[in-house]
Design a protein around this motif. Sequence first.
Motif, mmCIF file in Angstrom:
data_model
loop_
_atom_site.group_PDB
_atom_site.id
_atom_site.type_symbol
_atom_site.label_atom_id
_atom_site.label_comp_id
_atom_site.label_asym_id
_atom_site.label_seq_id
_atom_site.Cartn_x
_atom_site.Cartn_y
_atom_site.Cartn_z
ATOM 1 N N VAL A 31 -42.064 -17.542 -19.430
ATOM 2 C CA VAL A 31 -41.167 -18.665 -19.191
ATOM 3 C C VAL A 31 -41.846 -19.908 -19.762
ATOM 4 C CG1 VAL A 31 -40.039 -20.060 -17.426
ATOM 5 C CG2 VAL A 31 -40.286 -17.588 -17.107
ATOM 6 N N THR A 32 -41.142 -20.644 -20.624
ATOM 7 C CA THR A 32 -41.715 -21.830 -21.239
ATOM 8 C C THR A 32 -41.267 -23.074 -20.490
ATOM 9 O OG1 THR A 32 -41.677 -20.732 -23.375
ATOM 10 C CG2 THR A 32 -41.954 -23.103 -23.394
ATOM 11 N N THR A 33 -42.216 -23.947 -20.205
ATOM 12 C CA THR A 33 -41.928 -25.186 -19.501
ATOM 13 C C THR A 33 -42.856 -26.273 -20.042
ATOM 14 O OG1 THR A 33 -41.796 -26.229 -17.323
ATOM 15 C CG2 THR A 33 -43.489 -24.557 -17.614
ATOM 16 N N LEU A 36 -46.403 -27.178 -15.857
ATOM 17 C CA LEU A 36 -46.377 -26.169 -14.803
ATOM 18 C C LEU A 36 -46.953 -26.773 -13.538
ATOM 19 C CD1 LEU A 36 -45.789 -23.279 -13.899
ATOM 20 C CD2 LEU A 36 -48.073 -22.649 -14.704
ATOM 21 N N THR A 40 -44.502 -24.397 -8.248
ATOM 22 C CA THR A 40 -43.761 -23.328 -8.937
ATOM 23 C C THR A 40 -44.485 -22.003 -8.782
ATOM 24 O OG1 THR A 40 -42.935 -24.925 -10.543
ATOM 25 C CG2 THR A 40 -42.822 -22.604 -11.161
ATOM 26 N N ARG A 69 -51.159 -20.874 -21.308
ATOM 27 C CA ARG A 69 -50.420 -19.727 -20.785
ATOM 28 C C ARG A 69 -51.085 -19.373 -19.469
ATOM 29 N NH1 ARG A 69 -49.420 -15.384 -24.669
ATOM 30 N NH2 ARG A 69 -47.514 -16.551 -25.014
ATOM 31 N N THR A 85 -45.825 -12.269 -13.846
ATOM 32 C CA THR A 85 -45.043 -13.138 -14.715
ATOM 33 C C THR A 85 -46.007 -14.042 -15.455
ATOM 34 O OG1 THR A 85 -43.040 -14.492 -14.839
ATOM 35 C CG2 THR A 85 -44.632 -15.059 -13.121
ATOM 36 N N TRP A 87 -46.202 -18.066 -17.523
ATOM 37 C CA TRP A 87 -45.592 -19.322 -17.927
ATOM 38 C C TRP A 87 -46.376 -19.869 -19.106
ATOM 39 C CZ3 TRP A 87 -46.507 -18.379 -12.683
ATOM 40 C CH2 TRP A 87 -45.381 -18.334 -11.865
ATOM 41 N N CYS A 89 -46.887 -23.514 -21.018
ATOM 42 C CA CYS A 89 -46.576 -24.919 -20.761
ATOM 43 C C CYS A 89 -47.500 -25.825 -21.561
ATOM 44 C CB CYS A 89 -46.705 -25.219 -19.275
ATOM 45 S SG CYS A 89 -48.330 -24.820 -18.617
#
Length: 110
Positions: A31-33, A36, A40, A69, A85, A87, A89
């Motif tokens: 998931v790209t944000t 972070l 979350t 990452r 999972t 992320w 960011c």
Amino acid sequence: MEPFTMAAIYFGVRLLGKICENWDSVVDTVVTTSRLAWETVRDWLAAKRVDSVDVGSLVQTRLANGNYRVVTGLFSQSGELREKTAWECGTLDSELTRRFSGKDRIRVQF
């Protein structure tokens, strides 16, 4: 309807069925944000926790493009991976940065 179109529809529906069957594996994508936040990560771990002795593990990696990452896994007491999972960011919030405090890996006990 021509045979090629029928085959495309048939295989498309079968592929969609396989994706739905394996939805948990599909959700394991990155998931790209932009930033972070610790909340979350904490909320994700809390939602996936099965038992009070489950342990979270976070690993941060600095990517070549300057982003981070953060890979998160939830493990049972016996060490079995329950969920994972990741992320990607641009930055980490102050609380997540504090928790890593110069380390690449942290462990979260509940």
